[in-house]
Scaffold this motif. Structure first.
Motif, PDB file in Angstrom:
ATOM      1  N   PHE A  79       0.835  -1.199   0.000  1.00 54.52           N
ATOM      2  CA  PHE A  79       0.000   0.000   0.000  1.00 54.52           C
ATOM      3  C   PHE A  79       0.875   1.256   0.000  1.00 54.52           C
ATOM      4  CE2 PHE A  79      -3.015  -3.086   1.662  1.00 54.52           C
ATOM      5  CZ  PHE A  79      -4.232  -2.673   1.120  1.00 54.52           C
ATOM      6  N   GLU A  80       0.244   2.340  -0.384  1.00 53.92           N
ATOM      7  CA  GLU A  80       0.947   3.629  -0.349  1.00 53.92           C
ATOM      8  C   GLU A  80       1.097   4.123   1.076  1.00 53.92           C
ATOM      9  OE1 GLU A  80      -0.660   7.749  -1.721  1.00 53.92           O
ATOM     10  OE2 GLU A  80       0.247   6.803  -3.489  1.00 53.92           O
ATOM     11  N   SER A  81       0.117   3.834   1.932  1.00 57.76           N
ATOM     12  CA  SER A  81       0.174   4.325   3.310  1.00 57.76           C
ATOM     13  C   SER A  81       0.106   3.165   4.302  1.00 57.76           C
ATOM     14  CB  SER A  81      -0.984   5.292   3.592  1.00 57.76           C
ATOM     15  OG  SER A  81      -2.201   4.584   3.727  1.00 57.76           O
ATOM     16  N   LEU A  82       0.700   3.399   5.470  1.00 57.96           N
ATOM     17  CA  LEU A  82       0.700   2.401   6.528  1.00 57.96           C
ATOM     18  C   LEU A  82      -0.705   2.225   7.101  1.00 57.96           C
ATOM     19  CD1 LEU A  82       2.385   0.521   8.324  1.00 57.96           C
ATOM     20  CD2 LEU A  82       2.755   2.459   9.870  1.00 57.96           C
ATOM     21  N   ALA A  83      -1.473   3.315   7.192  1.00 57.27           N
ATOM     22  CA  ALA A  83      -2.827   3.238   7.736  1.00 57.27           C
ATOM     23  C   ALA A  83      -3.701   2.306   6.890  1.00 57.27           C
ATOM     24  CB  ALA A  83      -3.442   4.634   7.810  1.00 57.27           C
ATOM     25  N   SER A  84      -3.554   2.385   5.576  1.00 58.64           N
ATOM     26  CA  SER A  84      -4.336   1.519   4.688  1.00 58.64           C
ATOM     27  C   SER A  84      -3.986   0.056   4.918  1.00 58.64           C
ATOM     28  CB  SER A  84      -4.071   1.886   3.226  1.00 58.64           C
ATOM     29  OG  SER A  84      -4.495   3.201   2.941  1.00 58.64           O
ATOM     30  N   ALA A  85      -2.698  -0.226   5.053  1.00 55.91           N
ATOM     31  CA  ALA A  85      -2.254  -1.604   5.273  1.00 55.91           C
ATOM     32  C   ALA A  85      -2.774  -2.136   6.605  1.00 55.91           C
ATOM     33  CB  ALA A  85      -0.729  -1.668   5.234  1.00 55.91           C
ATOM     34  N   GLU A  86      -2.751  -1.309   7.635  1.00 61.40           N
ATOM     35  CA  GLU A  86      -3.213  -1.747   8.955  1.00 61.40           C
ATOM     36  C   GLU A  86      -4.716  -2.045   8.930  1.00 61.40           C
ATOM     37  OE1 GLU A  86      -0.548   0.158  12.427  1.00 61.40           O
ATOM     38  OE2 GLU A  86      -1.481   1.670  11.142  1.00 61.40           O
ATOM     39  N   ARG A  87      -5.496  -1.204   8.264  1.00 59.89           N
ATOM     40  CA  ARG A  87      -6.942  -1.453   8.175  1.00 59.89           C
ATOM     41  C   ARG A  87      -7.238  -2.737   7.405  1.00 59.89           C
ATOM     42  NH1 ARG A  87     -10.288   2.190   5.243  1.00 59.89           N
ATOM     43  NH2 ARG A  87     -11.934   0.810   5.962  1.00 59.89           N
ATOM     44  N   ALA A  88      -6.549  -2.921   6.287  1.00 58.81           N
ATOM     45  CA  ALA A  88      -6.763  -4.120   5.484  1.00 58.81           C
ATOM     46  C   ALA A  88      -6.354  -5.365   6.270  1.00 58.81           C
ATOM     47  CB  ALA A  88      -5.964  -4.034   4.181  1.00 58.81           C
TER      48      ALA A  88
END
Length: 240
Positions: free
Chosen positions: A94-103
């Motif tokens: 992912f481009e952002s860490l927040a997106s990866a954590e949510r997924a």
């Protein structure tokens, strides 16, 4: 028919099967197949997905993963291959860490092509992340090679007594008997692979003689790298 992602995703403790969607059911707990090496819990922009359906066409699988995960944010890269070592697995950056954590939290156990996805954080950054952040790819690749060499040097050498059976230790998750047979079966005198079910990170590879086992070990070296993103397994003669 193209893959159609669900309009909304499940809460963290449930998931909806993909096409057709049924009522929410409890998400299965990810299986830890490597008891001595638990999943990485340090958040990363790259997710490691395992337990994917190996019979699905690669282009269809990649499109499905893209459709599912891009709902959480821009996806820089999806790496999925049908090679022996990478079958049933993928890496999604992912481009952002927040997106990866949510997924990581919300897609855990999501049923894709009749199999629940088991998701972990990758243990190292991907080249896509380095490039996106303006890093030096050449330096990153060189440092990664140095890290692998350093791990290899941590193996304490022993005076080994030749044996027709080789001992593999520290096998990475998702390595199967077929993967080991593919590598070691290419050498003369190969007999069989014996998997230790109670300790899945070890296996024994038998040859017809000490000489055949020694030739295979000399050709492969003391380390077997099943996948470039995983720690190599050690190869030694089994003790008498």
């Amino acid at each position: 028919m193209s893959f159609q992602p669900p309009n909304t995703f499940r809460p963290a403790d449930t998931f909806r099967p993909y096409m057709p969607y049924g009522p929410p059911v409890p998400a299965p707990a990810p299986k830890i197949r490597h008891p001595n090496r638990p999943p990485c819990t340090t958040p990363s922009k790259t997710l490691y997905i395992r337990n994917l359906n190996e019979k699905t066409k690669l282009s269809v699988l990649t499109a499905a993963l893209q459709a599912v995960f891009e709902t959480y944010g821009p996806v820089l890269e999806i790496r999925a291959r049908h090679s022996i070592q990478m079958r049933g697995q993928a890496f999604i950056t992912f481009e952002s860490l927040a997106s990866a954590e949510r997924a990581h939290a919300e897609v855990q156990g999501f049923l894709l092509f009749d199999k629940p996805m088991f998701i972990e954080f990758a243990r190292s950054a991907s080249e896509a992340t380095v490039a996106n952040e303006g890093g030096d790819l050449a330096e990153f690749r060189a440092r990664r090679l140095e890290d692998r060499a350093e791990r290899a040097h941590r193996v304490v050498p022993e005076i080994e007594v030749p044996n027709k059976i080789l001992f593999l230790q520290g096998l990475p998750p998702n390595v199967r008997v077929a993967d080991i047979e593919h590598t070691f079966g290419a050498h003369a005198g190969f007999v069989e692979v014996r998997w230790v079910s109670v300790k899945p990170d070890v296996a024994f590879v038998e040859f017809v003689s000490d000489a055949h086992a020694g030739a295979a070990k000399n050709a492969l070296g003391s380390l077997w790298l099943a996948d470039e993103n995983m720690v190599p397994a050690t190869v030694s003669f089994a003790r008498h």
